[in-house]
Design a protein around this motif. Sequence first.
Motif, PDB file in Angstrom:
ATOM      1  N   SER A 128       0.828  -1.206   0.000  1.00 16.35           N
ATOM      2  CA  SER A 128       0.000   0.000   0.000  1.00 16.35           C
ATOM      3  C   SER A 128       0.864   1.258   0.000  1.00 16.35           C
ATOM      4  N   LYS A 129       2.044   1.169   0.620  1.00 17.94           N
ATOM      5  CA  LYS A 129       3.003   2.283   0.632  1.00 17.94           C
ATOM      6  C   LYS A 129       4.381   1.722   0.941  1.00 17.94           C
ATOM      7  N   HIS A 130       5.319   1.964   0.039  1.00 16.29           N
ATOM      8  CA  HIS A 130       6.690   1.538   0.287  1.00 16.29           C
ATOM      9  C   HIS A 130       7.470   2.718   0.874  1.00 16.29           C
ATOM     10  N   TRP A 137      -3.550   4.138  -2.391  1.00 14.87           N
ATOM     11  CA  TRP A 137      -4.988   4.209  -2.142  1.00 14.87           C
ATOM     12  C   TRP A 137      -5.412   5.670  -2.100  1.00 14.87           C
ATOM     13  N   ASP A 138      -6.685   5.913  -1.905  1.00 14.95           N
ATOM     14  CA  ASP A 138      -7.210   7.280  -1.880  1.00 14.95           C
ATOM     15  C   ASP A 138      -6.877   7.917  -0.532  1.00 14.95           C
ATOM     16  N   SER A 139      -5.717   8.545  -0.464  1.00  9.34           N
ATOM     17  CA  SER A 139      -5.263   9.161   0.799  1.00  9.34           C
ATOM     18  C   SER A 139      -5.357  10.678   0.744  1.00  9.34           C
ATOM     19  N   ARG A 140      -6.193  11.186  -0.130  1.00 12.63           N
ATOM     20  CA  ARG A 140      -6.261  12.636  -0.321  1.00 12.63           C
ATOM     21  C   ARG A 140      -6.687  13.391   0.926  1.00 12.63           C
ATOM     22  N   ASN A 141      -7.385  12.714   1.841  1.00 13.51           N
ATOM     23  CA  ASN A 141      -7.833  13.384   3.060  1.00 13.51           C
ATOM     24  C   ASN A 141      -6.800  13.301   4.178  1.00 13.51           C
ATOM     25  N   LEU A 142      -5.654  12.687   3.908  1.00 14.76           N
ATOM     26  CA  LEU A 142      -4.614  12.570   4.923  1.00 14.76           C
ATOM     27  C   LEU A 142      -3.564  13.658   4.749  1.00 14.76           C
ATOM     28  N   HIS A 143      -3.040  14.096   5.873  1.00 15.06           N
ATOM     29  CA  HIS A 143      -2.044  15.158   5.879  1.00 15.06           C
ATOM     30  C   HIS A 143      -0.746  14.691   5.225  1.00 15.06           C
ATOM     31  N   HIS A 144      -0.086  15.567   4.498  1.00 20.25           N
ATOM     32  CA  HIS A 144       1.233  15.299   3.903  1.00 20.25           C
ATOM     33  C   HIS A 144       1.224  14.218   2.832  1.00 20.25           C
ATOM     34  N   THR A 145       0.102  13.977   2.165  1.00 13.83           N
ATOM     35  CA  THR A 145       0.107  13.021   1.054  1.00 13.83           C
ATOM     36  C   THR A 145      -0.397  13.671  -0.232  1.00 13.83           C
ATOM     37  N   TRP A 146      -0.581  14.980  -0.221  1.00 20.26           N
ATOM     38  CA  TRP A 146      -1.097  15.675  -1.398  1.00 20.26           C
ATOM     39  C   TRP A 146      -0.177  15.445  -2.597  1.00 20.26           C
ATOM     40  N   ASN A 147      -0.786  15.060  -3.720  1.00 21.22           N
ATOM     41  CA  ASN A 147      -0.087  14.856  -4.984  1.00 21.22           C
ATOM     42  C   ASN A 147       0.965  13.755  -4.924  1.00 21.22           C
ATOM     43  N   TRP A 148       0.867  12.887  -3.931  1.00 23.55           N
ATOM     44  CA  TRP A 148       1.788  11.754  -3.825  1.00 23.55           C
ATOM     45  C   TRP A 148       0.988  10.515  -3.438  1.00 23.55           C
ATOM     46  N   ARG A 157      -6.854   6.326  -9.405  1.00 25.93           N
ATOM     47  CA  ARG A 157      -7.844   5.406  -8.857  1.00 25.93           C
ATOM     48  C   ARG A 157      -7.267   4.738  -7.614  1.00 25.93           C
ATOM     49  N   ASP A 158      -8.142   4.173  -6.814  1.00 23.77           N
ATOM     50  CA  ASP A 158      -7.760   3.528  -5.561  1.00 23.77           C
ATOM     51  C   ASP A 158      -7.314   2.094  -5.850  1.00 23.77           C
ATOM     52  N   LEU A 159      -6.026   1.890  -6.021  1.00 19.89           N
ATOM     53  CA  LEU A 159      -5.506   0.569  -6.366  1.00 19.89           C
ATOM     54  C   LEU A 159      -5.739  -0.436  -5.247  1.00 19.89           C
ATOM     55  N   VAL A 160      -5.538  -0.007  -4.011  1.00 25.39           N
ATOM     56  CA  VAL A 160      -5.756  -0.896  -2.865  1.00 25.39           C
ATOM     57  C   VAL A 160      -7.223  -1.299  -2.782  1.00 25.39           C
ATOM     58  N   GLY A 161      -8.108  -0.333  -2.883  1.00 21.55           N
ATOM     59  CA  GLY A 161      -9.535  -0.616  -2.804  1.00 21.55           C
ATOM     60  C   GLY A 161     -10.010  -1.513  -3.931  1.00 21.55           C
ATOM     61  N   ASP A 162      -9.476  -1.277  -5.127  1.00 20.11           N
ATOM     62  CA  ASP A 162      -9.848  -2.095  -6.283  1.00 20.11           C
ATOM     63  C   ASP A 162      -9.507  -3.565  -6.058  1.00 20.11           C
ATOM     64  N   LEU A 214       1.444   9.177  13.413  1.00 19.06           N
ATOM     65  CA  LEU A 214       0.271   9.173  14.300  1.00 19.06           C
ATOM     66  C   LEU A 214      -0.949   9.696  13.581  1.00 19.06           C
ATOM     67  N   TYR A 215      -0.747  10.558  12.578  1.00 18.82           N
ATOM     68  CA  TYR A 215      -1.883  11.047  11.806  1.00 18.82           C
ATOM     69  C   TYR A 215      -2.483   9.902  10.990  1.00 18.82           C
ATOM     70  N   PHE A 216      -1.609   9.054  10.411  1.00 18.06           N
ATOM     71  CA  PHE A 216      -2.095   7.886   9.678  1.00 18.06           C
ATOM     72  C   PHE A 216      -2.867   6.969  10.616  1.00 18.06           C
ATOM     73  N   ALA A 217      -2.310   6.756  11.832  1.00 21.05           N
ATOM     74  CA  ALA A 217      -2.943   5.825  12.764  1.00 21.05           C
ATOM     75  C   ALA A 217      -4.299   6.332  13.180  1.00 21.05           C
TER      76      ALA A 217
END
Length: 217
Positions: A128-130, A137-148, A157-162, A214-217
């Motif tokens: 899901s993340k190396h 996955w669709d992490s657009r609502n998470l901090h520090h993941t914009w455009n990455w 598209r959400d590869l993990v969800g798919d 901790l934001y991810f958690a």
Amino acid sequence: MVIRSLLISALLLACKAPWRTAAWDPTWESLDSRPLPAWYDEAKFGIFIHWGVFSVPAFDTAEWFWWVWKGGYDGPVKPSFQKFVEESEVKNFAYQDYAHRFTAQLWNPDEWAKIFKRAGAQYVVLTSKHHEGFCNWDSRNLHHTWNWNAMDVGPRRDLVGDLAKAVKNTTSAHTNQKLHFGLYHSLFEWFNPLYIEDMKNNFTTHNFAKHKLLYFA
């Protein structure tokens, strides 16, 4: 030890599995005492998928491409990697530019699941993340993941969800067992500015843990 401590803390926050019957302490001894899920311990064959931005250059060390190309934190740049980039990309090319070509154009999760089924796999684990930090996955609502992440750039598209949806609707061949779906998720990120800042401060600051892990958690 600092990285190990960060990993322990983040793992404990994620260890709210339904089979958990005891409290775990933030030590390696405690984490190592956790029992494996029965289905995983008894499985004879599973599939582990490393897939990310590093799949675009697909050169030499594959998922470690960025790290080796830039020489890690202190090591020299490996000549073969530098030559590869110079001969295949434009001047001043950055690793992040590969993300635009990570399009997953032939992505067909249902077909993948059918192949796993025919192969007789009992579980499938997707990255899901190396260590490069790119979220599949669709992490657009998470901090520090914009455009990455896979929704903002690349596949869109959400590869993990798919794949999760396709795999969870599939049972492995020759048995009545469900084809289990799992994720590999790296908490560490090589060149995350927050981690670099903490490292330069001799880890007297913990901004990477506070504002990313901790934001991810």
